[in-house]
Design an enzyme around this catalytic site. Sequence first.
Site, PDB file in Angstrom:
ATOM      1  CG  ASP A 118      25.113 -12.158   8.924  1.00 19.12           C
ATOM      2  OD1 ASP A 118      25.623 -13.449   9.255  1.00 19.12           O
ATOM      3  OD2 ASP A 118      26.038 -11.164   8.982  1.00 19.12           O
ATOM      4  CG  ASP A 130      32.007 -15.507   5.050  1.00 14.91           C
ATOM      5  OD1 ASP A 130      31.525 -16.551   6.091  1.00 14.91           O
ATOM      6  OD2 ASP A 130      32.722 -14.729   5.553  1.00 14.91           O
ATOM      7  CD  GLU A 149      30.504 -14.241  11.547  1.00  6.34           C
ATOM      8  OE1 GLU A 149      31.573 -14.635  11.561  1.00  6.34           O
ATOM      9  OE2 GLU A 149      30.230 -13.857  10.238  1.00  6.34           O
TER      10      GLU A 149
END
Length: 411
Positions: A81, A142, A176
């Site tokens: 995610d 990320d 996360e």
Amino acid sequence: MSGHVTERFLRYVAVDTQSKEDQEAFPSTEKQKNLARMLCAELEAMGAVNARVDEYGYVYAEIPTNMEIKGLSLGFIAHMDTSSAASGADIHPLVVKNYDSGDILLNPQSGQMLRPADYPELSNYIGQDLITTDGTTLLGADDKAGVAEIMTMAEYLLSHPEILHGKICIAFTPDEEVGRGVDFFDVDGFGADVAYTVDGGALGELEYECFNAAGAKITIHGVSIHPGSARGIMKNALLIGMELHAMLPAFQNPACTDGYEGFFHLDHVEGDVEESVMHYIIRDHDREKFEQKKELMEAAAAYLNQKYGEQTVGLDMQDSYYNMREKIEEHPYLIEHAVQSMERIGITPKICAIRGGTDGARLSFLGLPCPNLCTGGHNYHGRYEYVCIQSMEKVTELLVEIARTLNGKEG
């Protein structure tokens, strides 16, 4: 491995996997499963064993050992995610070849620039190739850089059986970014004895300390009345919220802290005179200081309830995760092995503390010690995010080296 990790990364960031706060469903957004299914299919195609997506959207797979002597099973984990802090949909990455040290024009329409004057670390990448945003979304390094690096490592090991290694366990997690990445993680089914998350920043960073973390939701109940006749009656929930915030240390906020300094972060506020809601995150590496911060928040709420009446201020505060250092220090060889692996392939290690958290923090407290490795990305969660292609290639090489040299033996 050169080129493969970049191609994968560009494919993965094209999939919108943004997670969403305050959702009862898990994962918080169904679209995360689109990438999960893609990764599972790719793992099956390259020959990984037991590749699967479970009902919660976790991806698991294994690369069997090709060694005669059974040793430790090693895991690599990244999350699928992306943050909700900036748009994660319709991403159009820009590839900047042979960066020349100047300002990078991200968006001709808005004139938005990625400037070394604002981000001095860009000077470390002169002559290298960068992938940036177009200034309208985040990039998704990320942690799709980590996902791409693990996937490229897996393909390399599976296509080079002459490289001896123990059992390699792979997992990709949803949610996360909203703090729920391991809520339903199957530690036993994953099959690893120890693991690394690949969810860090610049090349060489190695982390085994993180914040202790809590979230606080403050609901303030006011009394609304026409302002012309409000004297002695009105209780302005917005002003009471401002009063509460003023009780917190002014310099203990993210914009004024770094290193091991903790903070209170007002992340979201909404409301009106009658009711307002404030969301805070509370962080500190030191457990004692962390508890003191929570006590201060409780004391501020209690004071305002005494001042304005009981149940004026409702405080719902929950711990999110704890500093994984106390668990990783029981397995020092994980850090030593990562450092030695970096040095063997020409990476300068930089051990630092995470000013945040990873899935590995909670996993370490669930019995799976899990320090964090770099991905090569910068400026996460925003429109100035970028990643260096050569760093992603080097991280992929690092993962192969760690897997190749652990030798199935603790220490």
